[in-house]
Design an enzyme around this catalytic site. Structure first.
Site, PDB file in Angstrom:
ATOM      1  N   GLU A 172       0.841  -1.192   0.000  1.00  0.00           N
ATOM      2  CA  GLU A 172       0.000   0.000   0.000  1.00  0.00           C
ATOM      3  C   GLU A 172       0.881   1.249   0.000  1.00  0.00           C
ATOM      4  OE1 GLU A 172      -2.726   0.518   3.305  1.00  0.00           O
ATOM      5  OE2 GLU A 172      -3.634   2.245   2.345  1.00  0.00           O
ATOM      6  N   ALA A 184       1.718  -0.159  10.820  1.00  0.00           N
ATOM      7  CA  ALA A 184       1.428  -1.544  10.484  1.00  0.00           C
ATOM      8  C   ALA A 184       0.604  -1.587   9.206  1.00  0.00           C
ATOM      9  CB  ALA A 184       0.655  -2.219  11.617  1.00  0.00           C
ATOM     10  N   GLU A 227      -2.413  -3.919   6.889  1.00  0.00           N
ATOM     11  CA  GLU A 227      -3.511  -4.878   7.030  1.00  0.00           C
ATOM     12  C   GLU A 227      -3.598  -5.933   5.933  1.00  0.00           C
ATOM     13  OE1 GLU A 227      -3.893  -1.531   6.275  1.00  0.00           O
ATOM     14  OE2 GLU A 227      -5.516  -1.257   4.825  1.00  0.00           O
ATOM     15  N   HIS A 270      -6.742  -2.175  15.115  1.00  0.00           N
ATOM     16  CA  HIS A 270      -6.930  -1.412  13.874  1.00  0.00           C
ATOM     17  C   HIS A 270      -6.693  -2.287  12.639  1.00  0.00           C
ATOM     18  CE1 HIS A 270      -6.699   2.335  11.408  1.00  0.00           C
ATOM     19  NE2 HIS A 270      -5.878   1.600  10.682  1.00  0.00           N
ATOM     20  N   GLU A 271      -5.565  -2.957  12.611  1.00  0.00           N
ATOM     21  CA  GLU A 271      -5.246  -3.759  11.421  1.00  0.00           C
ATOM     22  C   GLU A 271      -6.215  -4.931  11.297  1.00  0.00           C
ATOM     23  OE1 GLU A 271      -3.355  -2.178   9.554  1.00  0.00           O
ATOM     24  OE2 GLU A 271      -2.483  -0.863  11.074  1.00  0.00           O
TER      25      GLU A 271
HETATM   26  N1  TRP Z   1      -2.972   0.965   5.785  1.00  0.00           N
HETATM   27  C1  TRP Z   1      -2.063   1.111   6.881  1.00  0.00           C
HETATM   28  C2  TRP Z   1      -2.913   1.376   8.115  1.00  0.00           C
HETATM   29  O1  TRP Z   1      -3.379   0.515   8.719  1.00  0.00           O
HETATM   30  C3  TRP Z   1      -1.075   2.192   6.768  1.00  0.00           C
HETATM   31  C4  TRP Z   1      -0.192   2.279   5.588  1.00  0.00           C
HETATM   32  C5  TRP Z   1      -0.399   2.927   4.450  1.00  0.00           C
HETATM   33  C6  TRP Z   1       1.126   1.869   5.511  1.00  0.00           C
HETATM   34  N2  TRP Z   1       0.699   2.931   3.661  1.00  0.00           N
HETATM   35  C7  TRP Z   1       1.656   2.309   4.308  1.00  0.00           C
HETATM   36  C8  TRP Z   1       1.916   1.168   6.370  1.00  0.00           C
HETATM   37  C9  TRP Z   1       2.984   2.117   3.961  1.00  0.00           C
HETATM   38  C10 TRP Z   1       3.244   0.958   6.015  1.00  0.00           C
HETATM   39  C11 TRP Z   1       3.768   1.434   4.838  1.00  0.00           C
HETATM   40  O2  TRP Z   1      -3.237   2.457   8.453  1.00  0.00           O
HETATM   41 ZN    ZN Z   2      -5.433   1.732   8.707  1.00  0.00          ZN
END
Ligand code: TRP
Ligand code: ZN
Length: 877
Positions: free
Chosen positions: A127, A269, A271, A304-305
């Site tokens: 992500e 973190a 997900e 959260h995750e």
């Molecule tokens: N989606 C993740 C969260 O739970 C956060 C996230 C977005 C992320 N981009 C990332 C984590 C890049 C690590 C590296 O909020």
């Molecule tokens: Zn998140």
């Protein structure tokens, strides 16, 4: 890397994908510098796409080895490949299987996006746009596919091989030193949720049975030797899984759920479906190495995750403009979880403090943007407090407006209607509108209008008529790109507190009672007249911080003291004290001298001595607003030294006036028996350590000795570190001794030495900048590790206002230099550091000019990443 300004992506330009991917078969052979990735994509033309569109796949720094269609190599002229894209202009059919082989170097990947190495292990972060650094793909969140992943690696180097979904088979590759594992994820997902991990890791096992009886094998994977630190995370995971069943009716949907803790990670973190990857800071804890705050963070982030499995994974985002659809909602869910596990009012206070410190500040500066932005140049820069924290507030307001049952029925409809799809904010809101019959078209403005609304409230009591009239006026200050602001829907929870301290009835002129104590404000100006009031009430407004607004009202200091003592809403009891303190601090910063704060001392004493109050609440109420909050309230022409001096003077006044109370509390709050991370014991420690802080303030030998005594005798990190942090505020020989002792004790533990680095970066004295520079040279520090960089440089830039904003501009220069040297290594971390400049326009002219000069130096540098260029440009605009 870029040569020109990064080009904008706009929400209004959204088009459905031209090609869909039904299945992805990956075969990934791990190697330190040349990992081979074979990807077979079952491509299908999207009837909703543009007719005759080419197949255009995203890449980022890729090396193409081979391309085949239905097993036959594609001729050179039939496609076009660059490191950043792969295009087949004339696809062979409307459905076909494309096979792509790429080579990637995980060791050279210092950005920590895509496939990279951490402590010798392999892991991925996709992500938002990392999958394209692994293989060519339509790397957008509205292309959902079913993934099967075969991972192969050296048995010695990577005995553990993990992927998304369920394990299908695994075994040695005969005659070689390698082995493999095949993972299959039956749930269609976007590429950003893909993950794999390979390495030498120890598994901490767990087991969970879902409400409907599905057994789930849980695993938390940590570096070998750290197994004894994962117990709390495992416990938090099980509680999260149960809570989501009970609070939202959501069950887990695979046979396994794995978490991997890694030590090099850009954020908190991630997900990934069935395989969450964590910054190890948010997994590992023992009483000797982690503070109460660390435990609370672990619980919240594990939750959260996990909650993303439904809000983010089963229902994902159509595009990255909809990021708050998963993040705001999931933050709301984790906040509710922590509230249920701990103390609801204390959690609310902590969340609002964070919101004001981070999001209100963001909203008041050049980086302000709507919860759902309409344009971005670099999506990585939009994982912000606005998207996350304000996004959560918007969901909370929705619940306040619709009530518990209305909110739940809207959520149920959302899960039913959009399961398996990539949704938008409009889709989300439509579920609540359809489920409850509520028109949410005006409410939707919270997603598109940036800036923190102001609400000016004036209450007038008419003794003869027995009425209380509340006049409100709302406005939102202009923000970048948005000058004309409309009124928003504000659910204002309120109470009228009578002279006996009890709430009086809320009956409007037309005889209507106010539902659940919430009035809905929709216009610029509105008035509410409450009737049948035989005595003058004190208005308690925005109870529980029901709306994320800047509220001002015409309460007197005496009214605030009264609310601090009697309000039935604990948030507003807290807020009354904070409001009194803020007023004094603002005046102190402006006038240089602090008026004697009798009202505030009175209010504080009553809170401290109230046996009915939770110690954790007392600790929050008696902690003064931070320097940045005061600066934000002042708003313009800010002098950080004056703010610091005012705060120091008020702390002194508190320490002196409440000395007996703090001494009593320090003794009374001692805990006995083994350490427990639970909310009750943590609250006692928080109040005790707050008392110690005030007791140490005079700096007498006895006071220093008390703090030193606690530092030495502590049997847990919370008390030990609190004592060290207190000693660090005093320039006495005991400080150096304690810092050295702490270092020797924890030298080999990076998560603990991070605390030690942060602490020293935050000492408010002129020697700090040189100390920070020296600390960068220690072996425990590294510019390649995001946690180390944030602990030292980040703490200096955001946690030490007087020193970052030094009058000689050296604090700014230092940060600019670090950002520039880090940018080529890890642009995401560099751009986050740079956003410490986001308040520069509020500064008094000399500092503002120096800050601008440093920002310009960054903006003008050659070869900047899109991430840093975007923040520099917007900060200066
Ligand atoms: N989606 C993740 C969260 O739970 C956060 C996230 C977005 C992320 N981009 C990332 C984590 C890049 C690590 C590296 O909020
Ligand atoms: Zn998140």
């Amino acid at each position: 890397m870029r040569d020109a300004e990064p080009h904008p992506v706009r929400l209004s330009d959204y088009r459905p994908p031209d090609w869909l991917v039904d299945t992805v078969d990956l075969d990934i052979s791990l190697h330190p510098t040349a990992s081979r990735v074979i990807s077979r994509l079952a491509l299908r033309r999207n009837p909703e796409g543009q007719p005759d569109a080419p197949v255009a796949l995203d890449g980022d720094g890729l090396t193409l080895v081979r391309l085949a269609i239905a097993g036959v190599p594609v001729a050179g002229g039939a496609f076009e490949a660059t490191p950043d894209s792969l295009t087949i202009s004339v696809p062979p059919a409307d459905r076909f299987v494309l096979e792509v082989e790429t080579l990637v170097d995980p060791t050279a990947n210092t950005q920590l996006m895509g496939l990279y190495r951490t402590s010798g292990n392999y892991c991925t972060q996709c992500e938002p746009e990392g999958f394209r650094r692994i293989t060519y793909f339509p790397d957008r969140s509205d292309v959902l596919a079913v993934y099967t992943t075969r991972i192969e690696a050296d048995r010695e180097e990577a005995p553990v091989l993990l992927g998304n979904g369920n394990l299908v088979k695994s075994g040695p590759i005969e005659g070689t030193s390698r082995h493999y594992a095949v993972w299959h994820d039956p749930w269609p997902k976007p590429s950003y949720l893909f993950a794999l991990v390979g390495g030498r890791l120890a598994k901490v096992p767990g087991h969970f049975v879902t409400a409907s009886g599905r057994p789930v094998e849980l695993g938390i994977y940590v570096e070998i030797g750290k197994q004894d630190r994962a117990g709390y995370a495992m416990d938090a995971l099980k509680r999260s899984m149960r809570w989501d069943e009970q609070a939202f009716g959501r069950e887990y949907d695979l046979d396994v759920f794995n978490i991997v803790a890694v030590s090099d990670f850009n954020m908190g973190a991630m997900e990934n479906k069935g395989l969450n990857v964590f910054n190890d800071k948010y997994v590992l804890a023992t009483p000797e190495t982690a503070t109460d705050a660390d435990y609370a963070n672990i619980e919240a982030i594990i939750a959260h995750e996990y909650f993303h499995n439904w809000t983010g994974n089963r229902i994902t985002c159509r595009d990255w403009f909809q990021l708050c659809l998963k993040e705001g909602l999931t933050v709301f869910r984790d906040q509710e979880f922590s509230s249920d596990q701990r103390s609801r009012p204390v959690k609310r206070i902590a969340d609002v403090r964070l919101l004001k410190a981070q999001q209100f500040t963001e909203d008041a500066g050049p980086l302000a943007h709507p919860v759902r932005p309409e344009m971005y140049r670099e999506i990585n820069n939009f994982y912000t407090a606005t998207v996350y924290e304000k996004g959560a507030e918007v969901v909370r307001m929705l619940k306040t407006l619709l009530g518990e049952d209305g909110f739940r029925s809207g959520m149920d409809l959302y899960f039913k209607r959009h399961d398996g799809h990539a949704a938008t904010i409009e889709d989300f809101l439509a579920c609540f509108a359809d489920a409850t019959g509520h028109d949410l078209s005006h409410f939707a403005l919270w997603y598109s209008q940036s800036g923190t609304p102001r609400l000016e409230a004036t209450g007038t009591y008419d003794g003869e008529a027995g009425t209380f009239r509340l006049d409100v006026f709302q406005s939102t200050p202009p923000t970048p790109g948005q000058t004309d602001k409309k009124p928003v829907v504000i659910p204002l929870a309120l109470g009228l507190v009578g002279p006996n301290g009890h709430d009086m009835p809320l009956v409007l002129e037309d005889g209507r009672k106010v539902d659940h104590g919430v009035v809905e404000i929709t216009k610029h100006r509105q008035s509410f007249v409450f009737t049948g009031l035989g005595a003058r009430p004190v208005a308690s407004l925005n109870r529980g911080f029901s709306a994320p607004i800047n509220l001002s009202n015409n309460l007197s200091a005496a009214d605030l003291v009264f609310l601090a003592a009697h309000d039935s809403d604990p948030f507003n009891r807290f807020d009354a004290i904070q409001a009194l303190a803020l007023d004094l601090l603002k005046r102190g910063a402006a006038e240089g001298a602090l008026p004697v704060p009798d009202d505030l001392i009175d209010a504080a004493l009553r809170v401290l001595d109230d046996p009915a109050l939770d110690p954790a609440f007392k600790a929050q109420a008696l902690a003064l607003p931070g320097e940045s909050e005061v600066a934000r309230e002042i708003g313009t022409n800010v002098d950080p030294d004056a703010v610091f001096a005012a705060r120091k003077a008020l702390r002194r006044a508190f320490a002196e006036a409440l000395a007996d109370g703090f001494a009593r509390t320090y003794e009374a709050m001692a805990t006995s028996g083994p350490y427990s991370p639970g909310a009750a014991a943590a609250g006692r420690r928080a109040l005790r350590n707050l008392s110690l802080d005030y007791l140490t303030l005079p700096g007498t030998p006895e006071a220093i000795a008390r703090a030193q005594g606690q530092f030495r005798a502590a049997d847990n990190m919370t008390d030990r570190f609190a004592a060290l942090a207190i000693l660090a505020q005093h320039d006495v020989p005991e400080r150096r001794a304690a810092l050295d002792a702490f270092y020797r004790r924890f030298e080999s533990d990076p998560l603990v030495t991070d605390k030690w680095l942060s602490l020293q970066a935050q000492i408010p004295e002129a020697a700090t900048l040189d100390r920070v520079r020296d600390l960068t040279l220690l072996p425990v520090f590294s510019m390649s590790n995001p946690n180390r960089v944030r602990a030292l440089i980040g703490a200096f830039a955001t946690g030490n206002p007087t020193q970052f904003h030094r009058l000689d501009g050296q604090g700014y220069d230092f940060l600019a230099d670090v950002v520039l040297s880090l940018d080529s290594k890890n642009p995401q971390v560099a751009s986050r550091l740079l956003s410490a400049f986001k308040t520069w326009r509020q500064l008094e002219p000399r500092r503002a000019a120096l800050a601008e000069r440093s920002l310009r130096k960054v903006a003008d540098a050659a070869g900047l990443s899109d991430d840093v260029a975007d923040i520099a440009m917007r900060s200066l605009a």
